[in-house]
Motif scaffolding. Structure first.
Motif, PDB file in Angstrom:
ATOM      1  N   PRO A 106    -220.342 -41.240   6.912  1.00 38.35           N
ATOM      2  CA  PRO A 106    -219.444 -40.410   6.090  1.00 38.35           C
ATOM      3  C   PRO A 106    -219.919 -38.969   5.940  1.00 38.35           C
ATOM      4  O   PRO A 106    -219.100 -38.071   5.721  1.00 38.35           O
ATOM      5  N   ASN A 107    -221.226 -38.748   6.057  1.00 34.47           N
ATOM      6  CA  ASN A 107    -221.754 -37.386   5.913  1.00 34.47           C
ATOM      7  C   ASN A 107    -221.844 -36.641   7.238  1.00 34.47           C
ATOM      8  O   ASN A 107    -222.155 -35.451   7.262  1.00 34.47           O
ATOM      9  N   GLN A 108    -221.593 -37.338   8.346  1.00 35.70           N
ATOM     10  CA  GLN A 108    -221.691 -36.727   9.677  1.00 35.70           C
ATOM     11  C   GLN A 108    -220.423 -36.998  10.485  1.00 35.70           C
ATOM     12  O   GLN A 108    -220.480 -37.328  11.660  1.00 35.70           O
ATOM     13  N   PHE A 109    -219.280 -36.860   9.852  1.00 35.69           N
ATOM     14  CA  PHE A 109    -218.014 -37.234  10.482  1.00 35.69           C
ATOM     15  C   PHE A 109    -217.538 -36.123  11.425  1.00 35.69           C
ATOM     16  O   PHE A 109    -216.730 -35.271  11.068  1.00 35.69           O
ATOM     17  N   LEU A 110    -218.077 -36.133  12.657  1.00 32.49           N
ATOM     18  CA  LEU A 110    -217.651 -35.229  13.721  1.00 32.49           C
ATOM     19  C   LEU A 110    -217.161 -36.112  14.859  1.00 32.49           C
ATOM     20  O   LEU A 110    -217.945 -36.823  15.472  1.00 32.49           O
ATOM     21  N   CYS A 111    -215.863 -36.086  15.122  1.00 28.91           N
ATOM     22  CA  CYS A 111    -215.241 -37.099  15.986  1.00 28.91           C
ATOM     23  C   CYS A 111    -214.816 -36.564  17.348  1.00 28.91           C
ATOM     24  O   CYS A 111    -214.256 -35.471  17.452  1.00 28.91           O
ATOM     25  N   LEU A 112    -215.059 -37.369  18.369  1.00 32.20           N
ATOM     26  CA  LEU A 112    -214.471 -37.153  19.688  1.00 32.20           C
ATOM     27  C   LEU A 112    -213.006 -37.580  19.593  1.00 32.20           C
ATOM     28  O   LEU A 112    -212.710 -38.732  19.275  1.00 32.20           O
ATOM     29  N   ILE A 113    -212.084 -36.666  19.861  1.00 31.01           N
ATOM     30  CA  ILE A 113    -210.673 -36.967  19.594  1.00 31.01           C
ATOM     31  C   ILE A 113    -209.811 -37.082  20.856  1.00 31.01           C
ATOM     32  O   ILE A 113    -208.585 -37.196  20.757  1.00 31.01           O
TER      33      ILE A 113
ATOM     34  N   LEU B  68    -206.332 -36.126  16.990  1.00 28.31           N
ATOM     35  CA  LEU B  68    -206.303 -35.114  15.940  1.00 28.31           C
ATOM     36  C   LEU B  68    -205.639 -35.640  14.671  1.00 28.31           C
ATOM     37  O   LEU B  68    -206.119 -35.398  13.548  1.00 28.31           O
ATOM     38  N   ILE B  69    -204.566 -36.390  14.844  1.00 26.16           N
ATOM     39  CA  ILE B  69    -203.849 -36.936  13.679  1.00 26.16           C
ATOM     40  C   ILE B  69    -204.733 -37.919  12.914  1.00 26.16           C
ATOM     41  O   ILE B  69    -204.826 -37.872  11.677  1.00 26.16           O
ATOM     42  N   ASN B  70    -205.394 -38.815  13.645  1.00 24.75           N
ATOM     43  CA  ASN B  70    -206.276 -39.778  12.987  1.00 24.75           C
ATOM     44  C   ASN B  70    -207.449 -39.092  12.299  1.00 24.75           C
ATOM     45  O   ASN B  70    -207.863 -39.496  11.204  1.00 24.75           O
ATOM     46  N   PHE B  71    -207.994 -38.055  12.917  1.00 21.92           N
ATOM     47  CA  PHE B  71    -209.099 -37.314  12.294  1.00 21.92           C
ATOM     48  C   PHE B  71    -208.653 -36.699  10.975  1.00 21.92           C
ATOM     49  O   PHE B  71    -209.375 -36.765   9.966  1.00 21.92           O
ATOM     50  N   ILE B  72    -207.477 -36.088  10.951  1.00 22.53           N
ATOM     51  CA  ILE B  72    -206.980 -35.448   9.728  1.00 22.53           C
ATOM     52  C   ILE B  72    -206.782 -36.473   8.614  1.00 22.53           C
ATOM     53  O   ILE B  72    -207.169 -36.253   7.457  1.00 22.53           O
ATOM     54  N   LEU B  73    -206.201 -37.613   8.957  1.00 23.54           N
ATOM     55  CA  LEU B  73    -205.957 -38.650   7.944  1.00 23.54           C
ATOM     56  C   LEU B  73    -207.264 -39.150   7.326  1.00 23.54           C
ATOM     57  O   LEU B  73    -207.385 -39.256   6.097  1.00 23.54           O
ATOM     58  N   ILE B  74    -208.241 -39.457   8.162  1.00 20.92           N
ATOM     59  CA  ILE B  74    -209.512 -39.960   7.660  1.00 20.92           C
ATOM     60  C   ILE B  74    -210.261 -38.875   6.892  1.00 20.92           C
ATOM     61  O   ILE B  74    -210.938 -39.147   5.896  1.00 20.92           O
ATOM     62  N   SER B  75    -210.129 -37.628   7.333  1.00 19.49           N
ATOM     63  CA  SER B  75    -210.794 -36.521   6.647  1.00 19.49           C
ATOM     64  C   SER B  75    -210.275 -36.347   5.225  1.00 19.49           C
ATOM     65  O   SER B  75    -211.049 -36.056   4.302  1.00 19.49           O
ATOM     66  N   LEU B  76    -208.976 -36.529   5.035  1.00 19.35           N
ATOM     67  CA  LEU B  76    -208.405 -36.440   3.686  1.00 19.35           C
ATOM     68  C   LEU B  76    -208.989 -37.520   2.776  1.00 19.35           C
ATOM     69  O   LEU B  76    -209.303 -37.269   1.602  1.00 19.35           O
ATOM     70  N   VAL B  77    -209.151 -38.721   3.330  1.00 22.95           N
ATOM     71  CA  VAL B  77    -209.719 -39.819   2.540  1.00 22.95           C
ATOM     72  C   VAL B  77    -211.185 -39.534   2.219  1.00 22.95           C
ATOM     73  O   VAL B  77    -211.636 -39.734   1.084  1.00 22.95           O
ATOM     74  N   LEU B  78    -211.947 -39.077   3.199  1.00 20.91           N
ATOM     75  CA  LEU B  78    -213.354 -38.759   2.960  1.00 20.91           C
ATOM     76  C   LEU B  78    -213.509 -37.688   1.887  1.00 20.91           C
ATOM     77  O   LEU B  78    -214.396 -37.766   1.026  1.00 20.91           O
ATOM     78  N   ASP B  79    -212.638 -36.687   1.935  1.00 27.36           N
ATOM     79  CA  ASP B  79    -212.694 -35.627   0.923  1.00 27.36           C
ATOM     80  C   ASP B  79    -212.400 -36.177  -0.467  1.00 27.36           C
ATOM     81  O   ASP B  79    -213.041 -35.781  -1.460  1.00 27.36           O
ATOM     82  N   ASP B  80    -211.448 -37.103  -0.555  1.00 28.26           N
ATOM     83  CA  ASP B  80    -211.152 -37.745  -1.842  1.00 28.26           C
ATOM     84  C   ASP B  80    -212.364 -38.499  -2.377  1.00 28.26           C
ATOM     85  O   ASP B  80    -212.563 -38.611  -3.590  1.00 28.26           O
ATOM     86  N   LEU B  81    -213.187 -39.023  -1.462  1.00 27.56           N
ATOM     87  CA  LEU B  81    -214.360 -39.807  -1.857  1.00 27.56           C
ATOM     88  C   LEU B  81    -215.607 -38.950  -2.061  1.00 27.56           C
ATOM     89  O   LEU B  81    -216.679 -39.481  -2.367  1.00 27.56           O
TER      90      LEU B  81
END
Length: 274
Positions: free
Chosen positions: A9-16, A26-39
């Motif tokens: 969670p602290n190193q979320f740099l994704c091959l897309i 890109l779409i999946n990265f954005i969705l998961i990034s929003l959740v990580l930011d909420d957490l």
């Protein structure tokens, strides 16, 4: 993406670009990034390893700015856009001329290897899961997998030189000496040859078994060196010349070609245009 975010969670740099950079990764990265930011975690960015790096990086940067404004998440504006895929000096100059939004360049092969003796890039890829053939999709043809279990054979001509290597499905009848067989280019439908070989050699040998480990006798360095020398001596001379060497072909059987392209068609998502 979920599994990777859960593990790092602290190193979320994704091959897309595994399937489709813009329509999937890109779409999946954005969705998961929003959740990580909420957490309470801060995503790091994305990595591009194929396709038009200039265009894709600019689209990613534009989308991140839109997300920052739309959702009022400032972290989107500072995400890293990493580019890799055999980056060298010429690629860097080209990207600078075209314009790009890359913030980090991942340079590996061309940094640590001599161009006169380049590296052999080998990557393990999943071709079957639970008995079902799988295929990796990519915008670069050379990165698309040939799916399923396969058995490779080397077909020799009447002069004793190997003509080409042929991959067939594991449950397909093997090629036989004296029998005509159609050998196809994996990606180009119009490229095919008919080969009647004088000798056929199976190349696939089981080396490592998941339960038993290594199942062959390990050769000594001297034996391995001798084997390589014998293999080189068996090749046509034009394949080994320094200037304009000949090209050795690796083909697929007609059945494997049809199976591969059928699965490729089924698994490729339909692009939506608006």
């Amino acid at each position: 993406f979920l599994s990777y975010a859960s593990a790092f969670p602290n190193q979320f740099l994704c091959l897309i670009d595994t399937y489709d950079t813009l329509q999937s990764g890109l779409i999946n990265f954005i969705l998961i990034s929003l959740v990580l930011d909420d957490l309470g975690y801060k995503p790091r960015g994305v990595r591009l390893d194929s396709g038009d790096l200039s265009y894709l990086s600019l689209v990613c940067a534009k989308r991140f700015q839109e997300m920052a404004r739309t959702f009022e998440r400032d972290f989107f504006a500072t995400l890293a856009i990493v580019a890799s895929n055999d980056i060298n000096e010429e690629v860097l100059h080209s990207l600078n001329k075209q314009g790009h939004a890359v913030t980090v360049f991942g340079i590996g092969t061309n940094l640590v290897t001599c161009q006169a003796q380049p590296a052999l890039g080998c990557v393990y890829k999943l071709v079957e899961a639970n008995g079902k053939a799988r295929i990796k999709l990519s915008q670069d043809f050379e990165k698309v997998l040939i799916p399923g279990r396969k058995v490779p054979y080397r077909l020799f001509g009447v002069q004793g030189w190997p003509l080409l290597d042929l991959m067939v499905k594991h449950n397909e009848s093997p090629p036989k000496a004296g029998e005509r067989v159609i050998c196809r280019h994996p990606f180009h439908e119009q490229k095919r040859v008919a080969v009647t070989s004088a000798h056929v050699q199976q190349l696939h040998v089981l080396v490592f078994d998941g339960e038993r480990g290594v199942v062959v006798d390990t050769p000594t360095i001297t034996e391995a060196k001798q084997f390589v020398a014998e293999q080189l001596a068996a090749l046509r001379p034009d394949l080994l010349r320094h200037i304009n060497p000949g090209q050795y072909k690796v083909s697929v059987s007609d059945d494997l070609f049809k199976f591969m392209h059928s699965l490729w068609f089924e698994e490729t998502p339909v692009v939506e245009l608006f």
